[in-house]
Design a protein around this motif. Structure first.
Motif, PDB file in Angstrom:
ATOM      1  N   SER A 120      -2.284  -0.950 -17.616  1.00  0.00           N
ATOM      2  CA  SER A 120      -3.671  -0.488 -17.514  1.00  0.00           C
ATOM      3  C   SER A 120      -3.733   1.001 -17.816  1.00  0.00           C
ATOM      4  O   SER A 120      -2.713   1.682 -17.941  1.00  0.00           O
ATOM      5  CB  SER A 120      -4.223  -0.782 -16.116  1.00  0.00           C
ATOM      6  N   GLN A 121      -4.959   1.520 -17.911  1.00  0.00           N
ATOM      7  CA  GLN A 121      -5.140   2.922 -18.272  1.00  0.00           C
ATOM      8  C   GLN A 121      -4.450   3.841 -17.252  1.00  0.00           C
ATOM      9  O   GLN A 121      -4.704   3.770 -16.061  1.00  0.00           O
ATOM     10  CB  GLN A 121      -6.630   3.266 -18.339  1.00  0.00           C
ATOM     11  N   GLY A 122      -3.578   4.706 -17.770  1.00  0.00           N
ATOM     12  CA  GLY A 122      -2.866   5.646 -16.919  1.00  0.00           C
ATOM     13  C   GLY A 122      -1.565   5.117 -16.363  1.00  0.00           C
ATOM     14  O   GLY A 122      -0.789   5.877 -15.775  1.00  0.00           O
ATOM     15  N   PHE A 123      -1.318   3.813 -16.536  1.00  0.00           N
ATOM     16  CA  PHE A 123      -0.110   3.201 -15.984  1.00  0.00           C
ATOM     17  C   PHE A 123       0.516   2.260 -17.017  1.00  0.00           C
ATOM     18  O   PHE A 123       0.553   1.039 -16.820  1.00  0.00           O
ATOM     19  CB  PHE A 123      -0.433   2.439 -14.697  1.00  0.00           C
ATOM     20  N   PRO A 124       1.024   2.821 -18.106  1.00  0.00           N
ATOM     21  CA  PRO A 124       1.556   1.968 -19.181  1.00  0.00           C
ATOM     22  C   PRO A 124       2.786   1.166 -18.780  1.00  0.00           C
ATOM     23  O   PRO A 124       2.998   0.070 -19.294  1.00  0.00           O
ATOM     24  CB  PRO A 124       1.883   2.973 -20.290  1.00  0.00           C
ATOM     25  N   HIS A 125       3.591   1.693 -17.871  1.00  0.00           N
ATOM     26  CA  HIS A 125       4.834   1.017 -17.493  1.00  0.00           C
ATOM     27  C   HIS A 125       4.942   0.901 -15.968  1.00  0.00           C
ATOM     28  O   HIS A 125       4.255   1.616 -15.223  1.00  0.00           O
ATOM     29  CB  HIS A 125       6.041   1.788 -18.034  1.00  0.00           C
ATOM     30  N   LYS A 126       5.821   0.038 -15.505  1.00  0.00           N
ATOM     31  CA  LYS A 126       6.030  -0.122 -14.064  1.00  0.00           C
ATOM     32  C   LYS A 126       6.474   1.187 -13.416  1.00  0.00           C
ATOM     33  O   LYS A 126       6.141   1.466 -12.265  1.00  0.00           O
ATOM     34  CB  LYS A 126       7.067  -1.218 -13.785  1.00  0.00           C
ATOM     35  N   SER A 127       7.226   1.985 -14.152  1.00  0.00           N
ATOM     36  CA  SER A 127       7.679   3.267 -13.603  1.00  0.00           C
ATOM     37  C   SER A 127       6.513   4.203 -13.325  1.00  0.00           C
ATOM     38  O   SER A 127       6.592   5.078 -12.448  1.00  0.00           O
ATOM     39  CB  SER A 127       8.664   3.936 -14.569  1.00  0.00           C
ATOM     40  N   ASP A 128       5.392   4.034 -14.039  1.00  0.00           N
ATOM     41  CA  ASP A 128       4.203   4.854 -13.807  1.00  0.00           C
ATOM     42  C   ASP A 128       3.401   4.337 -12.610  1.00  0.00           C
ATOM     43  O   ASP A 128       2.653   5.082 -11.985  1.00  0.00           O
ATOM     44  CB  ASP A 128       3.298   4.851 -15.052  1.00  0.00           C
ATOM     45  N   VAL A 129       3.572   3.054 -12.335  1.00  0.00           N
ATOM     46  CA  VAL A 129       2.796   2.411 -11.265  1.00  0.00           C
ATOM     47  C   VAL A 129       3.307   2.785  -9.884  1.00  0.00           C
ATOM     48  O   VAL A 129       2.527   3.123  -8.978  1.00  0.00           O
ATOM     49  CB  VAL A 129       2.821   0.878 -11.432  1.00  0.00           C
ATOM     50  N   TRP A 130       4.635   2.742  -9.707  1.00  0.00           N
ATOM     51  CA  TRP A 130       5.200   2.911  -8.371  1.00  0.00           C
ATOM     52  C   TRP A 130       5.336   4.388  -8.029  1.00  0.00           C
ATOM     53  O   TRP A 130       6.425   4.933  -7.850  1.00  0.00           O
ATOM     54  CB  TRP A 130       6.510   2.156  -8.252  1.00  0.00           C
ATOM     55  N   THR A 131       4.162   5.031  -7.975  1.00  0.00           N
ATOM     56  CA  THR A 131       4.005   6.439  -7.648  1.00  0.00           C
ATOM     57  C   THR A 131       2.848   6.561  -6.668  1.00  0.00           C
ATOM     58  O   THR A 131       2.124   5.584  -6.422  1.00  0.00           O
ATOM     59  CB  THR A 131       3.680   7.258  -8.909  1.00  0.00           C
ATOM     60  N   CYS A 132       2.636   7.741  -6.125  1.00  0.00           N
ATOM     61  CA  CYS A 132       1.496   7.939  -5.217  1.00  0.00           C
ATOM     62  C   CYS A 132       0.178   7.724  -5.956  1.00  0.00           C
ATOM     63  O   CYS A 132      -0.796   7.220  -5.377  1.00  0.00           O
ATOM     64  CB  CYS A 132       1.558   9.334  -4.600  1.00  0.00           C
ATOM     65  N   ASP A 133       0.120   8.100  -7.246  1.00  0.00           N
ATOM     66  CA  ASP A 133      -1.090   7.834  -8.030  1.00  0.00           C
ATOM     67  C   ASP A 133      -1.315   6.335  -8.174  1.00  0.00           C
ATOM     68  O   ASP A 133      -2.459   5.861  -8.134  1.00  0.00           O
ATOM     69  CB  ASP A 133      -0.976   8.470  -9.417  1.00  0.00           C
ATOM     70  N   GLY A 134      -0.233   5.592  -8.336  1.00  0.00           N
ATOM     71  CA  GLY A 134      -0.353   4.143  -8.433  1.00  0.00           C
ATOM     72  C   GLY A 134      -0.864   3.530  -7.144  1.00  0.00           C
ATOM     73  O   GLY A 134      -1.697   2.613  -7.161  1.00  0.00           O
ATOM     74  N   VAL A 135      -0.385   4.031  -6.015  1.00  0.00           N
ATOM     75  CA  VAL A 135      -0.880   3.551  -4.719  1.00  0.00           C
ATOM     76  C   VAL A 135      -2.376   3.841  -4.600  1.00  0.00           C
ATOM     77  O   VAL A 135      -3.161   2.990  -4.176  1.00  0.00           O
ATOM     78  CB  VAL A 135      -0.114   4.215  -3.555  1.00  0.00           C
ATOM     79  N   GLY A 136      -2.788   5.056  -5.006  1.00  0.00           N
ATOM     80  CA  GLY A 136      -4.204   5.412  -4.933  1.00  0.00           C
ATOM     81  C   GLY A 136      -5.068   4.514  -5.787  1.00  0.00           C
ATOM     82  O   GLY A 136      -6.169   4.106  -5.368  1.00  0.00           O
ATOM     83  N   GLU A 137      -4.594   4.175  -6.980  1.00  0.00           N
ATOM     84  CA  GLU A 137      -5.353   3.280  -7.854  1.00  0.00           C
ATOM     85  C   GLU A 137      -5.437   1.877  -7.258  1.00  0.00           C
ATOM     86  O   GLU A 137      -6.493   1.219  -7.316  1.00  0.00           O
ATOM     87  CB  GLU A 137      -4.707   3.221  -9.235  1.00  0.00           C
ATOM     88  N   ALA A 138      -4.352   1.414  -6.667  1.00  0.00           N
ATOM     89  CA  ALA A 138      -4.355   0.091  -6.024  1.00  0.00           C
ATOM     90  C   ALA A 138      -5.327   0.065  -4.851  1.00  0.00           C
ATOM     91  O   ALA A 138      -6.018  -0.939  -4.622  1.00  0.00           O
ATOM     92  CB  ALA A 138      -2.954  -0.277  -5.557  1.00  0.00           C
TER      93      ALA A 138
END
Length: 553
Positions: free
Chosen positions: A297-315
């Motif tokens: 998704s936008q801003g999270f092209p890979h799993k490594s981009d997801v499992w971050t504090c930004d990824g938690v905020g988006e979730a």
């Protein structure tokens, strides 16, 4: 087959990523070993069924476990004693693999309706005979035990179960009884008969029929004698069902071993815990969103981009917008329990502290349904996700009729500059609109609605793109710190009541300290000043290396 995060049905370790339940199961096992009769009462989707299934497997080596789920018994099963006895006997036949001679035939007779007497007493006589023939002690475990609350047959069953348990060790019966559900069955009440609106009894009390004493049968009345307190037999269940940061980190470590995302498992676990406070469903749902929805998704092209504090905020942004059974159940309780709704609004919008005292009915209900938790003997909202869901719900109830919401919605484009949120302009417009619409209202009204109406004004401006949260440690009747998230940026806004110049200066220093926590140099303050001689407007205050933009309305 790759494991997944599960939010529906029972979790199984060979299929799903799970926290380690060993310590919880061992704690419950000690209660079983001690022969306790206890209830596990937690909110919806709290992992009760998963825990009970794992407990059943753990206990099987030492005990004969009768594991039932009252949710599988339909409404017809509770319409009469005969129906209930047949349904219970059928569940018992499914739950137990091997019966001693004669017992299975007697249970089948209840199911088929061929038993000479189909009564609860007859059922328990068969259970007593079965218990007496076993080589290992039996344990009764009933999930969703509150599925038929306030049903007479159900209450009579609980009374019989209690009575037989109290006869230990003289009469063969269950070593331990575990009842699981949302409602605390100790508090379930019923009317003695339809025309008696105010007389109630506890399901744990044994009903005793009065002697007829010459009356005609049609005039015969039931007299209730309270036979003991539920505390006589119900052991306190103190096992913590919330997931700790360490529990979450352990689950994430298993995921990381499979996918090698490079995440800092302790850091991400702490971020997830901050929003969920370990509520099992919310933890799993956040992880599921991060695993299945965010990659690509936008801003999270890979799993490594997801499992971050930004990824938690988006979730979190996504989970608070969900329409799921948990939220539906919780919000439905607000309609059923008006005092519960009032409590939530007082905690959220007015910041009034309520002692966590379980003898107060609405505090007990709020805790039972999972709305609140105990923090230093004060009732606080259970977690930040529930908090945001409740804010959104209460604000949505006023969207259609609130003029400030309409102003925010109609003029939202002027507050977005170059893709960034212009907080100063939002404050300026709010002061203008609030003064025009409510400037003539009395102080008591304004003090009560001020913060709620700012959130109503803000909501349509950030809706769909941004989000907000209230910092729990600063929410009180005087001050509330709002964190506004918009396109990856954070803005800190303190909402406070004006209580004089010195108080205001303390508020400025507090906000400055809070900015240090977030490592930010710029913050905002909205003060509600009810002094007739106040000066409305926005000004800048330099405090050390911080710039505070303060608005007074």
């Amino acid at each position: 087959m790759a494991k997944i995060f599960n939010v529906t049905g029972v979790c199984r370790p060979e299929v799903h990523y799970m926290v380690n339940l060993t310590s919880r199961l061992e704690a419950i096992r000690k209660m079983v070993d001690a022969g306790d009769y206890f209830a596990i009462n937690r909110g919806r989707q709290y992992g009760k069924t998963t825990t009970l299934n794992a407990l059943t497997e753990l206990l099987k080596k030492q005990y004969v476990v009768v594991s039932m789920d009252f949710q599988t018994m339909d409404e017809l099963s509770f319409e009469s004693t005969e129906n209930f006895v047949a349904a219970f006997a059928n569940e018992m036949l499914d739950a137990v693999e091997v019966f001693p001679d004669g017992i299975e035939e007697q249970l089948l007779a209840f199911v088929e309706g061929t038993a000479r007497i189909n009564s609860l007493q007859a059922l328990f006589l068969v259970i007593k005979a079965w218990c007496g023939k076993l080589e290992k002690p039996p344990v009764l475990l009933i999930d969703e035990v509150d599925s038929a609350t306030n049903n007479q047959v159900y209450l009579d069953f609980l009374a019989q179960l209690r009575a037989y348990y109290l006869k230990r060790p003289k009469v063969p019966t269950f070593q331990s009884v575990i009842l699981a559900g949302v409602y605390d069955i100790r508090s379930i009440k019923r009317k003695i008969r339809p025309d008696e609106d105010h007389k109630e009894k506890s399901p744990w009390s044994v009903p005793i029929l009065a002697e007829n004493r010459g009356r005609r049968p049609a005039l015969r009345r039931r007299r209730i004698i309270m036979a003991g307190s539920p505390c006589d037999i119900a052991a306190r269940f103190r096992v913590d069902m919330d997931f700790s940061k360490e529990d979450i980190a352990g689950m994430l470590a298993e995921y990381e071993a499979d996918y090698h995302t490079g995440m800092d498992t302790d850091k991400i676990a702490a971020a997830i815990y901050e929003y969920t406070h370990g509520y099992p469903y919310l933890v799993s749902d956040l992880c599921k969103i991060m695993d299945e929805e965010l990659p690509g998704s936008q801003g999270f092209p890979h799993k490594s981009d997801v499992w971050t504090c930004d990824g938690v905020g988006e979730a979190v942004k996504r989970i608070v917008r969900e329409d799921n059974a948990l939220y539906e159940s919780m919000l439905g309780k607000l309609k059923t329990y008006p005092e519960l709704k009032n409590l939530m609004q007082e905690l959220l919008f007015n910041g009034n502290p309520f002692p966590y005292v379980m003898s107060v009915s609405y505090i007990k209900d709020a805790a039972m349904f999972g709305f609140i938790r105990n923090e230093n003997e004060i009732a606080v909202i259970a977690n930040r996700i529930f908090e945001t869901v409740l804010y959104n719900h209460f604000l949505a109830e006023e969207f259609a009729e609130n003029k400030l919401y309409a102003v925010g919605a109609s003029e939202r484009n002027q507050f977005i500059v170059g893709g960034h949120l212009d907080i100063r302009r939002i404050l300026e417009k709010f002061i203008e609109a609030f003064g025009e619409l409510y400037g003539e209202e009395d102080e008591e009204f304004l003090e009560k609605i001020g913060r709620k109406y700012f959130l109503l004004f803000l909501k349509p401006i950030i809706n769909g793109v941004g989000n907000y949260s209230i910092e729990p440690q600063t929410r009180n009747s005087e001050r509330m710190d709002l964190v506004i998230y918009y396109r990856g940026e954070q803005n800190i806004l303190a909402l406070k009541l004006w209580r004089g110049k010195s108080y205001n200066e303390r508020g400025e220093k507090q906000l400055s300290g809070y900015l240090d926590y977030f490592q930010m140099k710029k913050g905002y303050m909205l003060s509600f000043d009810f002094n007739k001689k106040k000066t409305r407007g926005v000004k800048e205050i330099v405090l050390g290396d911080k710039l505070l933009i303060e608005a007074v309305v």
